[in-house]
Design a protein around this motif. Structure first.
Motif, short mmCIF file in Angstrom:
data_model
loop_
_atom_site.label_atom_id
_atom_site.label_comp_id
_atom_site.label_asym_id
_atom_site.label_seq_id
_atom_site.Cartn_x
_atom_site.Cartn_y
_atom_site.Cartn_z
N THR A 46 0.83 -1.21 0.00
CA THR A 46 0.00 0.00 0.00
C THR A 46 0.86 1.26 0.00
O THR A 46 0.53 2.25 -0.66
CB THR A 46 -0.93 0.00 1.23
N THR B 94 -0.05 3.61 -3.21
CA THR B 94 -1.12 4.47 -2.71
C THR B 94 -1.54 5.46 -3.80
O THR B 94 -0.70 6.03 -4.49
CB THR B 94 -0.66 5.24 -1.47
N ALA C 270 -1.83 10.00 -0.95
CA ALA C 270 -0.37 9.98 -0.89
C ALA C 270 0.23 11.36 -0.63
O ALA C 270 1.34 11.66 -1.05
CB ALA C 270 0.20 9.41 -2.18
N SER D 207 1.17 8.02 2.50
CA SER D 207 1.12 6.61 2.08
C SER D 207 1.52 5.68 3.22
O SER D 207 0.98 4.58 3.34
CB SER D 207 2.04 6.40 0.88
N VAL E 145 -1.51 5.40 5.49
CA VAL E 145 -2.54 4.56 4.88
C VAL E 145 -2.13 3.09 4.94
O VAL E 145 -2.95 2.20 5.21
CB VAL E 145 -2.80 4.99 3.42
#
Length: 260
Positions: A70, A74, A79, A96, A99
């Motif tokens: 990920t 991303t 991002a 990123s 996330v």
């Protein structure tokens, strides 16, 4: 103990947090709920710690893999933030990374919820609960139960079949063509036995008066008690409290939209 909770309500209980957590993209919310689920499981589920760790540990590596991929892939919407480092042509930013960590924690939350359900639920009681509480048709319920009971016999028959082939001098397949032919040698007898067992089971159920009607009595009565609703309230109440705390502290992030 969680094993005594009504299986249908237990399934709904663990399904709701799984759905709601899938919308969150911050780190705080899944982290707090994961800590709660691990604590609750170890204290009240009755699952041995070693057994739980045996099932849970492999998913940690899987979650780390999710986080890493990920971070690299991303989308531009998530991002943002400061640039940290680059891997080949991929740029990793603070957005990123957050996330990726959030996805890993959410994955572990799903795993903890699933293990709580799987390791504390009897399959027969679960199907009876679906039939009595959620009105699943008896034809489907008893069909699934019969198929589930056949699984150990299929494994035994497969082992017997392999040993019989070895006694007759048929060794292990080496090439792709031999593997395909070996699969056919095993599949056809197993399918024939499965059809015979299914037909015998159907005839036996009909001879016992099974018609598939939903208007029937049950020897094992599955009921929902106050304890079941308490379990529902504790798990989902903990999630609601976590979401509220995340919102108050300014961490709550739903699909990239941060609530401050």
């Amino acid at each position: 103990m969680v094993s005594s909770i009504n299986p249908a309500l237990k399934g709904i209980t663990v399904l709701i947090p799984g759905l709601l957590l899938s919308f969150t993209f911050d780190v705080f919310t899944p982290l707090v709920f994961l800590v709660f689920m691990i604590t609750f499981t170890l204290l009240f589920s009755g699952i041995p710690i070693k057994k739980w760790l045996l099932f849970f540990s492999p998913f940690i590596l899987l979650a780390l893999g999710f986080a890493w991929m990920t971070m690299l892939y991303t989308s531009d919407a998530f991002a943002g933030g400061e640039h940290l480092f680059s891997v080949w042509r991929f740029e990793v930013t603070t957005g990123s990374v957050m996330v990726g960590i959030s996805l890993a924690l959410r994955s572990l939350c799903f795993v903890s919820l699933s293990l709580l359900f799987i390791l504390t639920t009897d399959s027969t009681k679960f199907m009876l609960s679906l039939m009595q509480q959620l009105k699943l048709p008896p034809k489907i319920t008893f069909g699934i139960l019969a198929g589930y009971r056949f699984l150990p016999t299929f494994r035994y028959e497969y082992q017997v079949l392999r040993q019989a082939h070895r006694v007759r001098g048929i060794g292990r397949a080496k090439g792709i063509r031999e593997r395909i032919y070996q699969f056919r040698r095993y599949a056809i007898p197993l399918m024939a036995n499965a059809i015979r067992k299914a037909e015998r089971t159907a005839n036996a159920m009909e001879s016992k008066g099974f018609t598939g009607s939903a208007d029937r009595t049950h020897y094992h009565q599955m009921k929902i008690s106050r304890k079941d609703w308490m379990f529902f309230g504790v798990i989902n109440g903990a999630l609601i409290i976590t979401l509220l705390a995340s919102y108050q502290l300014g961490y709550l992030n739903i699909f990239g939209h941060r609530f401050v």
